[in-house]
Write a protein that holds these residues in place. Structure first.
Motif, PDB file in Angstrom:
ATOM      1  N   ALA A  15      35.742  29.868 -43.123  1.00 48.65           N
ATOM      2  CA  ALA A  15      36.219  31.126 -42.550  1.00 48.65           C
ATOM      3  C   ALA A  15      35.086  31.943 -41.943  1.00 48.65           C
ATOM      4  O   ALA A  15      35.317  32.825 -41.110  1.00 48.65           O
ATOM      5  CB  ALA A  15      36.930  31.949 -43.630  1.00 48.65           C
ATOM      6  N   TYR A  16      33.850  31.623 -42.348  1.00 49.39           N
ATOM      7  CA  TYR A  16      32.691  32.371 -41.846  1.00 49.39           C
ATOM      8  C   TYR A  16      32.031  31.698 -40.639  1.00 49.39           C
ATOM      9  O   TYR A  16      30.925  32.063 -40.268  1.00 49.39           O
ATOM     10  CB  TYR A  16      31.654  32.547 -42.954  1.00 49.39           C
ATOM     11  N   LYS A  17      32.693  30.724 -40.045  1.00 48.42           N
ATOM     12  CA  LYS A  17      32.112  30.021 -38.897  1.00 48.42           C
ATOM     13  C   LYS A  17      31.681  30.976 -37.775  1.00 48.42           C
ATOM     14  O   LYS A  17      30.565  30.831 -37.244  1.00 48.42           O
ATOM     15  CB  LYS A  17      33.089  28.975 -38.349  1.00 48.42           C
ATOM     16  N   PRO A  18      32.507  31.944 -37.344  1.00 50.31           N
ATOM     17  CA  PRO A  18      32.040  32.876 -36.303  1.00 50.31           C
ATOM     18  C   PRO A  18      30.751  33.610 -36.681  1.00 50.31           C
ATOM     19  O   PRO A  18      29.868  33.805 -35.845  1.00 50.31           O
ATOM     20  CB  PRO A  18      33.215  33.853 -36.143  1.00 50.31           C
ATOM     21  N   THR A  19      30.651  33.993 -37.957  1.00 48.96           N
ATOM     22  CA  THR A  19      29.434  34.668 -38.427  1.00 48.96           C
ATOM     23  C   THR A  19      28.240  33.727 -38.371  1.00 48.96           C
ATOM     24  O   THR A  19      27.135  34.126 -37.975  1.00 48.96           O
ATOM     25  CB  THR A  19      29.621  35.168 -39.869  1.00 48.96           C
ATOM     26  N   HIS A  20      28.445  32.476 -38.740  1.00 46.97           N
ATOM     27  CA  HIS A  20      27.368  31.493 -38.691  1.00 46.97           C
ATOM     28  C   HIS A  20      26.903  31.268 -37.252  1.00 46.97           C
ATOM     29  O   HIS A  20      25.699  31.150 -36.987  1.00 46.97           O
ATOM     30  CB  HIS A  20      27.829  30.163 -39.300  1.00 46.97           C
TER      31      HIS A  20
ATOM     32  N   PHE B 228      26.987  33.230 -28.061  1.00 53.13           N
ATOM     33  CA  PHE B 228      27.327  31.963 -28.696  1.00 53.13           C
ATOM     34  C   PHE B 228      28.600  32.067 -29.542  1.00 53.13           C
ATOM     35  O   PHE B 228      29.373  31.104 -29.624  1.00 53.13           O
ATOM     36  CB  PHE B 228      26.158  31.454 -29.529  1.00 53.13           C
ATOM     37  N   MET B 229      28.830  33.216 -30.162  1.00 50.74           N
ATOM     38  CA  MET B 229      30.054  33.374 -30.938  1.00 50.74           C
ATOM     39  C   MET B 229      31.279  33.331 -30.030  1.00 50.74           C
ATOM     40  O   MET B 229      32.247  32.606 -30.307  1.00 50.74           O
ATOM     41  CB  MET B 229      30.013  34.691 -31.724  1.00 50.74           C
ATOM     42  N   VAL B 230      31.249  34.089 -28.927  1.00 48.15           N
ATOM     43  CA  VAL B 230      32.376  34.084 -27.986  1.00 48.15           C
ATOM     44  C   VAL B 230      32.525  32.712 -27.342  1.00 48.15           C
ATOM     45  O   VAL B 230      33.644  32.218 -27.153  1.00 48.15           O
ATOM     46  CB  VAL B 230      32.188  35.176 -26.903  1.00 48.15           C
ATOM     47  N   PHE B 231      31.393  32.077 -27.019  1.00 51.88           N
ATOM     48  CA  PHE B 231      31.432  30.735 -26.435  1.00 51.88           C
ATOM     49  C   PHE B 231      32.118  29.749 -27.379  1.00 51.88           C
ATOM     50  O   PHE B 231      32.991  28.971 -26.963  1.00 51.88           O
ATOM     51  CB  PHE B 231      30.005  30.277 -26.130  1.00 51.88           C
TER      52      PHE B 231
END
Length: 301
Positions: free
Chosen positions: A210-215, A285-288
């Motif tokens: 669930a923390y992938k976007p944060t990573h 990179f998060m939006v990408f």
């Protein structure tokens, strides 16, 4: 094998779309810090002389923000934002498209290249292609950021062309290329390392998926800061060349800044640049990655 950045199920055009979305969003977030960085870079005072009597208009990040707000209002913090949005949109689209094409080219030739070296080389070349293709937008962004009066893009384009011709749109291109090659190589290779490290943690269930976007954001921020520190002096020289009336070789400008203002002056504006580059790359990179996930979901749906 595709890197973490690309995906076997997405084409170059689809990755270009993801990059374009990421570029537009990240540019809007960091626009004020970009203006602050440019204003600080273009001051010519010496940073190593004590009791410098030369007035310093922009001395710190907060002070510069307050000065711009007081003199020019909130619109002053977004000067040059429209050409910069065009720059980020076209730059990131070309960059991610080129990266994917280069990666496919290497894999089609069955070259046994370490993953880190492959991502470094693809990032370096893709960044150079994107920089050369979109450089006039970068120059316009700088011109608008330092302008005390509001100008329209067509008007500024005509002014540059009348004074310097087509070459005027490419002032400072060589230090930009020299800077971007190691920068983008380091950015992509270090991001690939950080992101794959987090992926291993997720795959082993040591951290939640669930923390992938944060990573992805953390990977982008860390890789951006590392790369920026390594190549920052070339960024400063590029900005100086973009606003100088008489063209001079980039290495002459580099030498003049170091001699007249001190070697530390090559890092003027580094603090706002780092504060800018961390959220910029984090958001990019998060939006990408989120755009990639959306396209993959849409294709399966």
């Amino acid at each position: 094998m595709p890197s973490y950045i690309t995906d076997a199920d997405l084409s170059s055009n689809q990755l270009a779309f993801c990059g374009g979305v990421a570029g537009v969003v990240s540019r809007f977030v960091i626009a004020p810090l970009d203006v602050v960085k440019i204003r600080m870079q273009l001051q010519t005072h010496s940073v190593h002389v004590k009791n410098n009597k030369q007035p310093i208009k922009y001395s710190s990040i907060l002070q510069t923000l307050k000065t711009i707000m007081k003199e020019e209002g909130i619109r002053g913090l977004y000067k040059g934002n429209m050409p910069a949005e065009y720059l980020y949109l076209s730059y990131t689209m070309i960059e991610f498209w080129s990266y994917k094409e280069l990666e496919q080219l290497i894999e089609s030739n069955q070259k046994q290249i370490p993953e880190t070296l492959k991502s470094f080389g693809c990032g370096m070349i893709a960044g150079s292609i994107a920089t050369a293709s979109t450089y006039p937008f970068d120059l316009l962004r700088t011109q608008f950021a330092i302008a005390q009066k509001n100008h329209r893009v067509p008007q500024e384009i005509m002014n540059i062309y009348k004074k310097e011709g087509y070459r005027g749109f490419y002032k400072g291109l060589w230090p930009a290329i020299i800077q971007i090659m190691p920068y983008m190589g380091l950015l992509f290779s270090s991001y690939d390392i950080f992101a794959k490290g987090f992926k291993k943690l997720r795959d082993s269930e040591r951290v939640s998926s669930a923390y992938k976007p944060t990573h992805d954001m953390m990977s982008g921020a860390l890789s951006g800061m590392t790369s920026k520190i390594a190549v920052y002096p070339f960024d400063l020289v590029r900005k100086r060349l973009q606003v100088q009336g008489t063209p001079i070789p980039w290495y002459t400008c580099f030498y003049n800044v170091a001699k007249q203002e001190g070697a530390r002056s090559l890092y003027k504006g580094l603090a706002p640049s780092l504060i800018k580059v961390a959220p910029a790359n984090a958001v990019t990179f998060m939006v990408f990655e989120e755009a990639k996930d959306f396209l993959l979901w849409f294709k399966k749906w």
